[in-house]
Scaffold this motif. Structure first.
Motif, PDB file in Angstrom:
ATOM      1  N   LEU A  40      18.606  46.654   6.238  1.00 30.08           N
ATOM      2  CA  LEU A  40      17.753  47.229   7.278  1.00 30.08           C
ATOM      3  C   LEU A  40      18.311  46.952   8.672  1.00 30.08           C
ATOM      4  CD1 LEU A  40      15.181  48.815   7.774  1.00 30.08           C
ATOM      5  CD2 LEU A  40      13.913  46.671   7.717  1.00 30.08           C
ATOM      6  N   LYS A  41      18.925  45.798   8.852  1.00 27.95           N
ATOM      7  CA  LYS A  41      19.524  45.466  10.150  1.00 27.95           C
ATOM      8  C   LYS A  41      20.692  46.380  10.496  1.00 27.95           C
ATOM      9  CE  LYS A  41      18.256  40.590  10.218  1.00 27.95           C
ATOM     10  NZ  LYS A  41      18.756  39.201  10.170  1.00 27.95           N
ATOM     11  N   GLN A  42      21.309  46.991   9.489  1.00 30.16           N
ATOM     12  CA  GLN A  42      22.452  47.876   9.706  1.00 30.16           C
ATOM     13  C   GLN A  42      22.041  49.290  10.109  1.00 30.16           C
ATOM     14  OE1 GLN A  42      25.570  46.541   9.578  1.00 30.16           O
ATOM     15  NE2 GLN A  42      24.472  44.637   9.188  1.00 30.16           N
ATOM     16  N   VAL A  43      20.760  49.601   9.995  1.00 33.93           N
ATOM     17  CA  VAL A  43      20.277  50.949  10.299  1.00 33.93           C
ATOM     18  C   VAL A  43      20.009  51.077  11.790  1.00 33.93           C
ATOM     19  CG1 VAL A  43      18.399  52.591   9.913  1.00 33.93           C
ATOM     20  CG2 VAL A  43      19.233  51.190   8.022  1.00 33.93           C
ATOM     21  N   ASP A  44      20.554  52.121  12.369  1.00 29.20           N
ATOM     22  CA  ASP A  44      20.285  52.411  13.777  1.00 29.20           C
ATOM     23  C   ASP A  44      19.134  53.401  13.861  1.00 29.20           C
ATOM     24  OD1 ASP A  44      22.316  50.843  14.892  1.00 29.20           O
ATOM     25  OD2 ASP A  44      23.798  52.406  14.527  1.00 29.20           O
ATOM     26  N   ALA A  45      18.123  53.048  14.611  1.00 29.72           N
ATOM     27  CA  ALA A  45      17.012  53.980  14.822  1.00 29.72           C
ATOM     28  C   ALA A  45      17.495  55.095  15.730  1.00 29.72           C
ATOM     29  CB  ALA A  45      15.826  53.249  15.446  1.00 29.72           C
ATOM     30  N   GLY A  46      17.247  56.299  15.295  1.00 27.09           N
ATOM     31  CA  GLY A  46      17.671  57.439  16.083  1.00 27.09           C
ATOM     32  C   GLY A  46      16.494  58.058  16.810  1.00 27.09           C
ATOM     33  N   PHE A  47      16.801  59.106  17.530  1.00 22.43           N
ATOM     34  CA  PHE A  47      15.768  59.813  18.273  1.00 22.43           C
ATOM     35  C   PHE A  47      15.442  61.147  17.627  1.00 22.43           C
ATOM     36  CE2 PHE A  47      17.643  56.904  21.338  1.00 22.43           C
ATOM     37  CZ  PHE A  47      16.506  56.270  21.792  1.00 22.43           C
ATOM     38  N   GLY A  48      15.919  61.354  16.397  1.00 20.08           N
ATOM     39  CA  GLY A  48      15.644  62.593  15.682  1.00 20.08           C
ATOM     40  C   GLY A  48      14.200  62.638  15.193  1.00 20.08           C
ATOM     41  N   ALA A  49      13.842  63.780  14.698  1.00 12.93           N
ATOM     42  CA  ALA A  49      12.480  63.984  14.221  1.00 12.93           C
ATOM     43  C   ALA A  49      12.269  63.297  12.879  1.00 12.93           C
ATOM     44  CB  ALA A  49      12.202  65.478  14.084  1.00 12.93           C
ATOM     45  N   ALA A  50      11.111  62.719  12.715  1.00 17.29           N
ATOM     46  CA  ALA A  50      10.689  62.162  11.439  1.00 17.29           C
ATOM     47  C   ALA A  50       9.799  63.189  10.765  1.00 17.29           C
ATOM     48  CB  ALA A  50       9.927  60.858  11.653  1.00 17.29           C
ATOM     49  N   THR A  51      10.055  63.424   9.507  1.00 21.72           N
ATOM     50  CA  THR A  51       9.235  64.343   8.729  1.00 21.72           C
ATOM     51  C   THR A  51       8.258  63.499   7.930  1.00 21.72           C
ATOM     52  OG1 THR A  51      11.192  65.744   8.573  1.00 21.72           O
ATOM     53  CG2 THR A  51       9.326  66.336   7.195  1.00 21.72           C
ATOM     54  N   VAL A  52       7.161  63.151   8.557  1.00 22.01           N
ATOM     55  CA  VAL A  52       6.232  62.160   8.002  1.00 22.01           C
ATOM     56  C   VAL A  52       5.647  62.576   6.652  1.00 22.01           C
ATOM     57  CG1 VAL A  52       4.127  60.835   8.422  1.00 22.01           C
ATOM     58  CG2 VAL A  52       5.754  61.219  10.280  1.00 22.01           C
ATOM     59  N   PRO A  53       5.067  63.758   6.492  1.00 26.05           N
ATOM     60  CA  PRO A  53       4.484  64.093   5.183  1.00 26.05           C
ATOM     61  C   PRO A  53       5.511  64.044   4.046  1.00 26.05           C
ATOM     62  CG  PRO A  53       3.684  65.621   6.843  1.00 26.05           C
ATOM     63  CD  PRO A  53       4.798  64.824   7.478  1.00 26.05           C
ATOM     64  N   ALA A  54       6.702  64.578   4.272  1.00 32.04           N
ATOM     65  CA  ALA A  54       7.732  64.564   3.235  1.00 32.04           C
ATOM     66  C   ALA A  54       8.195  63.131   2.945  1.00 32.04           C
ATOM     67  CB  ALA A  54       8.906  65.434   3.656  1.00 32.04           C
ATOM     68  N   ALA A  55       8.315  62.314   3.978  1.00 33.46           N
ATOM     69  CA  ALA A  55       8.732  60.923   3.782  1.00 33.46           C
ATOM     70  C   ALA A  55       7.678  60.140   2.997  1.00 33.46           C
ATOM     71  CB  ALA A  55       9.001  60.260   5.130  1.00 33.46           C
ATOM     72  N   LEU A  56       6.401  60.389   3.270  1.00 33.53           N
ATOM     73  CA  LEU A  56       5.336  59.718   2.516  1.00 33.53           C
ATOM     74  C   LEU A  56       5.326  60.171   1.058  1.00 33.53           C
ATOM     75  CD1 LEU A  56       2.426  59.694   5.105  1.00 33.53           C
ATOM     76  CD2 LEU A  56       3.852  57.767   4.375  1.00 33.53           C
ATOM     77  N   ASP A  57       5.569  61.445   0.808  1.00 32.73           N
ATOM     78  CA  ASP A  57       5.674  61.932  -0.568  1.00 32.73           C
ATOM     79  C   ASP A  57       6.832  61.247  -1.280  1.00 32.73           C
ATOM     80  OD1 ASP A  57       3.506  63.636  -0.369  1.00 32.73           O
ATOM     81  OD2 ASP A  57       4.735  65.421   0.038  1.00 32.73           O
ATOM     82  N   PHE A  58       7.961  61.128  -0.593  1.00 35.15           N
ATOM     83  CA  PHE A  58       9.118  60.446  -1.167  1.00 35.15           C
ATOM     84  C   PHE A  58       8.789  58.993  -1.485  1.00 35.15           C
ATOM     85  CE2 PHE A  58      12.996  57.974  -0.911  1.00 35.15           C
ATOM     86  CZ  PHE A  58      13.863  58.709  -1.698  1.00 35.15           C
ATOM     87  N   ALA A  59       8.148  58.310  -0.543  1.00 32.14           N
ATOM     88  CA  ALA A  59       7.778  56.905  -0.739  1.00 32.14           C
ATOM     89  C   ALA A  59       6.814  56.743  -1.909  1.00 32.14           C
ATOM     90  CB  ALA A  59       7.155  56.344   0.538  1.00 32.14           C
ATOM     91  N   ALA A  60       5.872  57.658  -2.051  1.00 28.93           N
ATOM     92  CA  ALA A  60       4.934  57.588  -3.173  1.00 28.93           C
ATOM     93  C   ALA A  60       5.671  57.756  -4.495  1.00 28.93           C
ATOM     94  CB  ALA A  60       3.852  58.649  -3.015  1.00 28.93           C
TER      95      ALA A  60
END
Length: 73
Positions: free
Chosen positions: A38-58
């Motif tokens: 997680l420390k190696q990940v750079d937070a970007g300024f791109g758009a987050a696709t929240v509904p799709a990401a939550l579906d993926f996480a589920a």
């Protein structure tokens, strides 16, 4: 948040960009490895696709983990 998990807990981090992606190939009991990744990940300024990401996480939670929790911070 990872530091608050009990010993023996498995965890996975889901990145929210482009509809969700797992940080590691599989959930892991090695929380130190997950923290380092997680420390190696750079937070970007791109758009987050929240509904799709939550579906993926589920899906990750339902397939691989005995107990699932999703936390957004």
């Amino acid at each position: 948040m990872l530091n608050e998990l009990k010993r023996g807990s498995d965890a996975q981090v889901v990145l929210m960009g482009e509809g969700g992606a797992a940080l590691l190939d599989e959930p892991t009991y090695d929380l130190a490895r997950l923290t380092q990744a997680l420390k190696q990940v750079d937070a970007g300024f791109g758009a987050a696709t929240v509904p799709a990401a939550l579906d993926f996480a589920a899906g990750v939670s339902g397939r691989c983990m005995r107990r699932g929790a999703i936390s957004l911070r």
